[in-house]
Scaffold this motif. Structure first.
Motif, short mmCIF file in Angstrom:
data_model
loop_
_atom_site.label_atom_id
_atom_site.label_comp_id
_atom_site.label_asym_id
_atom_site.label_seq_id
_atom_site.Cartn_x
_atom_site.Cartn_y
_atom_site.Cartn_z
N ASP A 1 0.89 -1.17 0.00
CA ASP A 1 0.00 0.00 0.00
C ASP A 1 0.92 1.22 0.00
OD1 ASP A 1 -1.97 1.88 0.44
OD2 ASP A 1 -2.53 1.17 2.43
N HIS B 1 -2.29 1.94 9.34
CA HIS B 1 -3.03 0.74 9.71
C HIS B 1 -2.14 -0.48 9.57
CE1 HIS B 1 -3.20 0.17 5.34
NE2 HIS B 1 -3.45 1.47 5.29
N HIS C 1 -6.02 -3.38 4.75
CA HIS C 1 -6.33 -2.95 6.11
C HIS C 1 -6.43 -4.24 6.91
CE1 HIS C 1 -8.23 0.87 4.21
NE2 HIS C 1 -6.93 0.98 4.35
N THR D 1 1.34 0.70 7.94
CA THR D 1 1.62 1.79 7.01
C THR D 1 1.85 3.06 7.83
OG1 THR D 1 -0.66 2.54 6.75
CG2 THR D 1 0.09 0.79 5.27
N GLU E 1 1.35 6.90 6.80
CA GLU E 1 0.82 7.64 5.66
C GLU E 1 0.24 9.00 6.05
OE1 GLU E 1 -2.86 5.98 4.01
OE2 GLU E 1 -2.53 4.21 5.24
N GLU F 1 3.10 7.48 1.68
CA GLU F 1 2.77 6.25 2.43
C GLU F 1 3.78 5.14 2.16
OE1 GLU F 1 -0.97 4.41 1.25
OE2 GLU F 1 -1.05 3.33 3.16
MN MN Z 1 -2.93 2.77 3.71
#
Ligand code: MN
Ligand code: GLY
Ligand code: MN
Length: 443
Positions: free
Chosen positions: A254, A335, A342, A378, A380, A419
């Motif tokens: 991500d 997250h 997620h 992450t 971000e 991110e």
């Molecule tokens: Mn993310």
């Protein structure tokens, strides 16, 4: 996929078996049965939505294209894969499994979804994990026992070396595709054109990505989940925010990057400061660090960035306390990530479940735990110029502390998000995303 995954996979499977043994014993079950699931059917149609194998299924083996298949596991015994390979000349039928993991399974080929039920354990209690609502086709009733799910989800937070290797690979695929997207932006492509460049470089179709890509030019960057694709390029591309990931054997990356077009120095300077701040947060991904405290720290740092750029006149502390920082940074710092973008257990209190609440005033934070080695999260942070939130702010007395001319100058750029996916270790963090970009630059 390379042969080097084989030893890591054996170790991963051993860890998963031992966790499952514990989960079953704790919850009073004798067997675990895991559905890959089936693609959901479109309403009043004979077409299906894209198939995504259940994360529990993908935890056991790197098989992402196995609709209607099941894993059956009894502690102490070799797990069985009930592999659905229909006799079908209309569709491409999944190929017989091959690869480093197959020796660890008894593989039973079934020809229809409804045949799976006959291969379930005859005696004892089964915890049957899978999407509900699909019983009519398989004839197997899922029960998703909460105690089993809680235990398995808790331990999914701690990635095995095999999982980390796959997440490194997912980041390499993502970084390669991001580089192609940035090139398309510089060449003046439309959002759709950039997206197509991304997919080509990732060698993927949309349905294979871990989430819907966000490809936003100019003020579209202010829409947090902008998943529209303009077909024509804007007359002038000032800025580009791309949030897009990739998959490796069912594990996600991500990644978000933001770019300014040449000549847009003020926005580039703001990007540079958010980027510096982001790297500062990423190095704090260390064992014992409370994630919500890191999120609140990020608010202070980002409010300081806005102050340095002349957007805010009030102190960073006042900006955070008064909620002003939340108008510019209105989402969580990040997250957990893994089998799902997620990932599970971001709020979980213990292996027995429970939930750690979010700090007051931070309704979108997706992770309230303290970081431990093996977790991947992450990082971000973002700064956005979102008309709706700015209009609300403008009506408050604190509006006098904001330089609205500066705000208006930044609005046409939309926003900034950077991110990365970061592993918490016993020592310094491993930044999977920065490492992947660095490897590209070397290659
Ligand atoms: Mn993310
Ligand atoms: N791409 C979704 C997210 O960043 O959480
Ligand atoms: Mn993202």
């Amino acid at each position: 996929m390379t042969a080097s995954y084989a030893p890591l996979y054996s170790q991963h499977l051993a860890a998963l078996r031992s966790r499952t043994d514990q989960a079953l014993e704790l919850a009073g079950y004798d067997h675990l049965v895991v559905a890959a699931g089936l693609p959901p059917r479109k309403f009043l149609d004979d077409q299906d939505y894209p198939f995504v194998a259940s994360p529990h299924f993908r935890h056991w083996l790197p098989l992402t294209d196995a609709p209607g298949s099941w894993i059956v596991y009894t502690p102490g015994a070799k797990p069985t894969l009930l592999f659905l390979q229909p006799r079908d000349y209309w569709h491409v039928v999944p190929e017989a499994p091959s690869g480093y993991w197959t020796e660890h399974f008894e593989i039973v080929v079934i020809r229809q979804a409804s045949e799976a039920a006959a291969h379930l354990p005859g005696k004892g209690r089964s915890a049957v994990i899978g999407p509900d609502g699909q019983e009519p086709l398989s004839g197997i009733a899922v029960n998703n026992p909460q105690a089993v799910l809680d235990y398995l989800h808790w331990y999914r937070s701690y990635k095995t070396p095999y999982e980390l290797a796959l997440m490194r690979e997912a980041n390499r695929h993502g970084a390669r595709a991001h580089r192609a997207a940035a090139r398309a932006f510089r060449e003046g492509a439309s959002e759709l054109g950039i997206h197509q460049a991304y997919l080509a470089a990732a060698a993927a179709i949309d349905a294979e990505l871990p989430y819907a890509s966000i490809v936003a030019l100019n003020q579209h960057g202010a829409v947090l989940h902008y998943t529209h694709f303009d077909r024509t390029p804007p007359t002038q591309s000032r800025s580009f925010l791309i949030d897009a990931g990739a998959n490796a054997a069912g594990y996600a990356s991500d990644i978000t990057r933001t770019y300014a077009a040449p000549g847009h120095q003020a926005f580039q300077a703001l990007i540079d400061d958010v980027d510096r701040a982001q790297q500062g947060f990423a190095v704090k991904v260390r064992a014992g660090q409370s994630y919500p405290e890191l999120h609140i720290h990020a608010h202070h740092v980002l409010a300081g960035v806005l102050r340095e750029h002349g957007v805010l006149r009030l102190s960073a502390e006042s900006a955070v306390e008064s909620g002003v920082s939340a108008a510019f940074f209105p989402h969580g710092l990040g997250h957990p990530i893994g089998l799902q973008v997620h990932d599970v257990a971001g709020f979980q209190q213990s292996e027995r479940g429970g939930s750690i609440p979010r700090p007051a005033g931070h309704p979108y934070l997706r992770m309230t735990r303290t970081l431990e080695p093996g977790m991947v999260v992450t990082i971000e942070p973002g700064l956005y110029f979102i008309d709706m939130l700015l209009a609300e702010l403008r009506d408050k007395p604190i509006a006098a502390e904001i330089d609205w001319a500066k705000v208006d100058a930044f609005r046409p750029y939309g926003g900034i998000r950077i991110e990365d996916d970061v592993v918490c270790t016993d020592d310094a963090p491993e930044n999977l995303t920065r490492d992947a970009f660095a490897q590209l630059a070397e290659g």
